[in-house]
Design a protein around this motif. Structure first.
Motif, PDB file in Angstrom:
ATOM      1  N   SER A   1       0.683  -1.439   0.105  1.00  0.00           N
ATOM      2  CA  SER A   1       0.062  -0.026  -0.199  1.00  0.00           C
ATOM      3  C   SER A   1       0.911   1.201   0.120  1.00  0.00           C
ATOM      4  O   SER A   1       1.422   1.416   0.965  1.00  0.00           O
ATOM      5  CB  SER A   1      -0.865  -0.117   1.224  1.00  0.00           C
ATOM      6  OG  SER A   1      -1.870  -0.890   1.008  1.00  0.00           O
ATOM      7  N   ILE A   2       0.974   1.940  -1.097  1.00  0.00           N
ATOM      8  CA  ILE A   2       1.660   3.011  -1.452  1.00  0.00           C
ATOM      9  C   ILE A   2       0.884   4.195  -1.865  1.00  0.00           C
ATOM     10  O   ILE A   2      -0.356   3.836  -2.685  1.00  0.00           O
ATOM     11  CB  ILE A   2       2.869   2.859  -2.230  1.00  0.00           C
ATOM     12  CG1 ILE A   2       2.704   2.336  -3.796  1.00  0.00           C
ATOM     13  CG2 ILE A   2       4.048   1.842  -1.662  1.00  0.00           C
ATOM     14  CD1 ILE A   2       3.808   2.147  -4.621  1.00  0.00           C
ATOM     15  N   ALA A   3       1.275   5.240  -1.843  1.00  0.00           N
ATOM     16  CA  ALA A   3       0.112   6.521  -2.329  1.00  0.00           C
ATOM     17  C   ALA A   3       0.616   7.009  -3.611  1.00  0.00           C
ATOM     18  O   ALA A   3      -0.386   7.741  -4.101  1.00  0.00           O
ATOM     19  CB  ALA A   3       0.342   7.695  -1.212  1.00  0.00           C
ATOM     20  N   LEU A   4       1.539   6.423  -4.305  1.00  0.00           N
ATOM     21  CA  LEU A   4       1.760   6.548  -5.807  1.00  0.00           C
ATOM     22  C   LEU A   4       0.608   6.088  -6.431  1.00  0.00           C
ATOM     23  O   LEU A   4       0.154   5.109  -6.167  1.00  0.00           O
ATOM     24  CB  LEU A   4       3.201   6.003  -6.013  1.00  0.00           C
ATOM     25  CG  LEU A   4       4.369   6.801  -5.490  1.00  0.00           C
ATOM     26  CD1 LEU A   4       5.540   5.912  -5.810  1.00  0.00           C
ATOM     27  CD2 LEU A   4       4.500   8.347  -5.907  1.00  0.00           C
ATOM     28  N   PRO A   5       0.325   6.591  -7.655  1.00  0.00           N
ATOM     29  CA  PRO A   5      -0.851   5.953  -8.650  1.00  0.00           C
ATOM     30  C   PRO A   5      -0.250   4.769  -8.961  1.00  0.00           C
ATOM     31  O   PRO A   5       0.962   4.518  -9.411  1.00  0.00           O
ATOM     32  CB  PRO A   5      -0.812   7.042  -9.742  1.00  0.00           C
ATOM     33  CG  PRO A   5      -0.332   8.679  -9.078  1.00  0.00           C
ATOM     34  CD  PRO A   5       0.751   7.867  -8.146  1.00  0.00           C
ATOM     35  N   GLN A   6      -0.973   3.670  -9.216  1.00  0.00           N
ATOM     36  CA  GLN A   6      -0.681   2.489  -9.704  1.00  0.00           C
ATOM     37  C   GLN A   6      -1.786   1.904 -10.704  1.00  0.00           C
ATOM     38  O   GLN A   6      -2.837   2.304 -10.716  1.00  0.00           O
ATOM     39  CB  GLN A   6      -0.506   1.600  -8.492  1.00  0.00           C
ATOM     40  CG  GLN A   6       0.434   1.655  -7.392  1.00  0.00           C
ATOM     41  CD  GLN A   6       0.457   0.701  -6.351  1.00  0.00           C
ATOM     42  OE1 GLN A   6       1.334  -0.237  -6.562  1.00  0.00           O
ATOM     43  NE2 GLN A   6      -0.273   1.155  -5.267  1.00  0.00           N
ATOM     44  N   GLU A   7      -1.226   0.995 -11.678  1.00  0.00           N
ATOM     45  CA  GLU A   7      -2.205   0.184 -12.437  1.00  0.00           C
ATOM     46  C   GLU A   7      -2.868  -0.986 -11.963  1.00  0.00           C
ATOM     47  O   GLU A   7      -2.461  -1.632 -11.130  1.00  0.00           O
ATOM     48  CB  GLU A   7      -1.327  -0.205 -13.671  1.00  0.00           C
ATOM     49  CG  GLU A   7      -0.673   1.095 -14.368  1.00  0.00           C
ATOM     50  CD  GLU A   7       0.234   0.593 -15.497  1.00  0.00           C
ATOM     51  OE1 GLU A   7       0.491  -0.803 -15.837  1.00  0.00           O
ATOM     52  OE2 GLU A   7       0.635   1.458 -16.521  1.00  0.00           O
TER      53      GLU A   7
END
Length: 344
Positions: free
Chosen positions: A294-300
């Motif tokens: 779980s990271i705050a960067l946008p992911q696909e």
């Protein structure tokens, strides 16, 4: 058996086979849970839980009865709304998609449900019971952070050095290297990312001759089963582990010697196990832990309702690194494995 979900009313564990007559020290159980707790600093999640253990069965007048020992821990600090947006868009690296398929779409998605690292709290409680059983036999488990994001701790030259590490908020042998690890965690947090690492653990005092080379009885296999039940563990190495590939036999073999009338080995490249059987040396292993998914960067991701590819941004409270909080978890899993090896 561990039960519950991250955002359910409670989580807990049922332990069978606990010997009758153990004077269970619940304060020691709480002490182990306090080592695992988050909410202490920017190094971990902001979620704060009291993690007070309530014993439902198997304990009477302070001693275990031999019946199944059931312990529960209430959940109180949930932000379930943070997860509504990802109900049908699985988070990369998590158990969301696999769990969605396995549960036929009935997965409790809030906070990761049963897949959450929150479920390591009852594991630690169970391990705290196992540690007390082992202590009566002169056996103990200790661990330290061996690396975070490529920053390594001091080499473990004497397992006794692990005893004081358990009292540290950041469990490393070398506090200077620990400071560098903390800086890497905070840097990842600032970048809305996360980092992984490794934990080295030793179980000391197991006698020689336990286990067998066969399937289901192999000491390394028994430990691995328990360790891989810990979320984020993606590798387990015993003794020299992957370094064996860089050695010659003359370097990898552990020479035998006699100390105080007992057969020992001068080195412990084999991690205390030969032929699937304990050799009397500390069972030594290292677990590799992935970065927090779980990271705050946008992911696909993919919308499971439409089949369309989408981009997601994960909200909520998450650890930029779980390695330092996982040290007592790994010790707990090791203690439970040691009990199984002993036939308890």
């Amino acid at each position: 058996m561990i039960f519950g979900e991250s955002h359910g009313p409670a989580i807990g564990v049922v332990l069978e086979g606990v010997p009758a007559g153990l004077a269970l020290d619940l304060e020691q159980v709480q002490k182990q849970l306090a080592r695992r707790a988050g909410g202490k600093s920017a190094l971990s999640t902001a979620r704060k839980e009291a993690d007070r253990v309530e014993v439902l069965s198997g304990l009477f007048e302070g001693k275990t009865t031999g019946a199944p020992l059931a312990m529960v821990i209430a959940n109180a600090d949930q932000h379930s709304s943070d997860y509504e947006a990802i109900r049908y868009t699985p988070r990369p690296g998590h158990g969301d998609y696999a769990g969605f398929v396995a549960s036929k779409g009935c997965l409790d998605y809030r906070g990761g449900g049963h897949f959450s690292g929150r479920l390591t709290a009852p594991l630690v409680a169970a391990g705290a019971v196992a540690k007390q059983i082992l202590a009566g036999r002169g056996i103990w488990a200790g661990a330290h952070i061996s690396s975070i994001y490529g920053i390594t701790d001091a080499a473990l030259e004497d397992v006794e050095a692990l005893r004081p590490v358990a009292e540290k908020e950041f469990p490393v042998l070398d506090d200077g290297r620990g400071a560098a690890m903390k800086a890497a965690i905070l840097e990842a947090r600032q970048a809305q990312d996360s980092v992984g690492g490794a934990i080295e653990c030793a179980v000391v005092g197991l006698p020689a001759g336990l286990g067998a080379p066969d399937f289901g009885c192999n000491v390394e296999g028994i430990f691995a089963q328990h360790l891989f039940a810990v979320p984020a563990v993606k590798g387990v190495e015993f003794g020299a582990g992957s370094a064996f590939s860089l050695m010659r036999g003359s370097e990898a073999n552990d020479p035998f010697a006699v100390r105080d009338g007992r057969v020992v080995t001068r080195t412990n490249c084999s991690g205390g196990v030969n032929g699937g059987i304990t050799n009397g040396m500390p069972v030594l292993f290292e677990v590799i832990m992935r970065p927090t998914p779980s990271i705050a960067l946008p992911q696909e991701s993919v919308d499971l309702r439409t089949g369309e590819e989408v981009e997601i941004e994960i909200k909520g409270r998450h650890d930029p690194c779980i390695v330092h909080r996982a040290v007592p978890v790994i010790e707990a899993a090791a203690a439970l494995a040691a009990c199984e090896v002993l036939g308890i």
